[in-house]
Design a protein around this motif. Sequence first.
Motif, PDB file in Angstrom:
ATOM      1  N   GLN A 209       0.831  -1.206   0.000  1.00 15.74           N
ATOM      2  CA  GLN A 209       0.000   0.000   0.000  1.00 15.74           C
ATOM      3  C   GLN A 209       0.868   1.261   0.000  1.00 15.74           C
ATOM      4  O   GLN A 209       0.616   2.206  -0.754  1.00 15.74           O
ATOM      5  CB  GLN A 209      -0.922  -0.001   1.225  1.00 15.74           C
ATOM      6  N   ARG A 216      -5.592   1.943   3.178  1.00 15.35           N
ATOM      7  CA  ARG A 216      -6.333   0.807   3.738  1.00 15.35           C
ATOM      8  C   ARG A 216      -7.792   0.859   3.309  1.00 15.35           C
ATOM      9  O   ARG A 216      -8.406  -0.176   3.026  1.00 15.35           O
ATOM     10  CB  ARG A 216      -6.221   0.821   5.266  1.00 15.35           C
ATOM     11  N   THR A 219      -8.615  -0.773  -0.029  1.00 14.65           N
ATOM     12  CA  THR A 219      -8.123  -2.146  -0.162  1.00 14.65           C
ATOM     13  C   THR A 219      -9.177  -3.154   0.262  1.00 14.65           C
ATOM     14  O   THR A 219      -9.843  -2.988   1.288  1.00 14.65           O
ATOM     15  CB  THR A 219      -6.860  -2.342   0.697  1.00 14.65           C
TER      16      THR A 219
END
Length: 280
Positions: A209, A216, A219
Motif C-alpha cells: 500500500q 487501507r 483495499t
Amino acid sequence: MTFPIQPADIRLIASDMDGTLLDADGQVPVRFWPLLERILAAGILFSPASGRQYQTLRAIFGDRDGLVYIAENGTNIVRAGVTIALEPVDQAIIPPIVDWVRATAAAGADLGIVVCGARSAYIERSDEAFVASVRPYYAALEIVDDVTVAGAADDVLKLAVFDRHRAETRTGPAVTALGLPADVVISGDSWVDIMRPGVNKGKALQRLQEHLGISRDQTMAFGDFLNDAEMLDAALHSYAVANAHPSIRERARHIAPSNLDEGVITSIIDALPALAPALA
C-alpha cells in the motif's frame, strides 16, 4: 430521501489462494478469469497473497499488468518481475527446526519439511505421498540429501512443516516451544510456516500500500486461515469466506460465501457491480 449505495473506491484487491479463491480441486474457478480481466482493465490491482511460492503463483497468473504477488506468506513481494521486498529468515534457526522434524518423523509421525528459498524449495523426504503434498505449492522444487546444506546457499524465506492434520495441535506448539527468533504461523490444517519475526501477509500488504500510494480504505482482502489474519486487518473491506477458521470469521468485517460457492467472485461483484459484465 434515500440515496443509492455507492460502490466502494477499491484500488487493490488481495486474496488468499487455498481455501479462499481456489475451488475444491485447488484450481482458480473458470468464472474468475474474465472477472480478473475486468478488474485490471478498471485500473484495480490484484494481488494473489499466498503461502505458495512466487514461481508457483506466476505459473498460475502469468505476467499480466496490474498483478502484484505476495508470496511465501508475505516474505516475497514481486511486481512485473521486480522484487519489491524479500524477507529471509536467520539461517541459524534452520538446523534446530530441521532436527526436530527429523526426530519427530523418526518416531513415526507423518512429518516433512520444506526449506523455501528464493530460487527454489528444497526437500529431503522423497516418498510419493509427501512429494504430492508439496508439489502443488512449489513449482521450483529440488529433492536434496540435506535441506540445511541446500538452504545455506539460498535466501531462505520460510520453513514449511507438513504435519498431516496436526499442524495446530502438534507442530505449531512444538516449534514455538523451541524459542527461536521466528514467527510460527498455522497456515493450514497440515501446514506450519516459520518466518522472520514480524513478517506476514498483513505487513506485506501494508508495505505494498505504501509503495503504491493506496490506502487501507481502498483495499479489499479475502482469507480463510490464521496466516490471513493480519492481511484482513490491513484492509478496510475485509472478507472471510464462510469456510474460514472461526477466529478469521470473527476478525473480518464481512463474511463471503465459501470458496466452493465462489465467494471471492460474488463479493467482488457485490462491492463493484460495474465489473458484473465480466461474468456474462
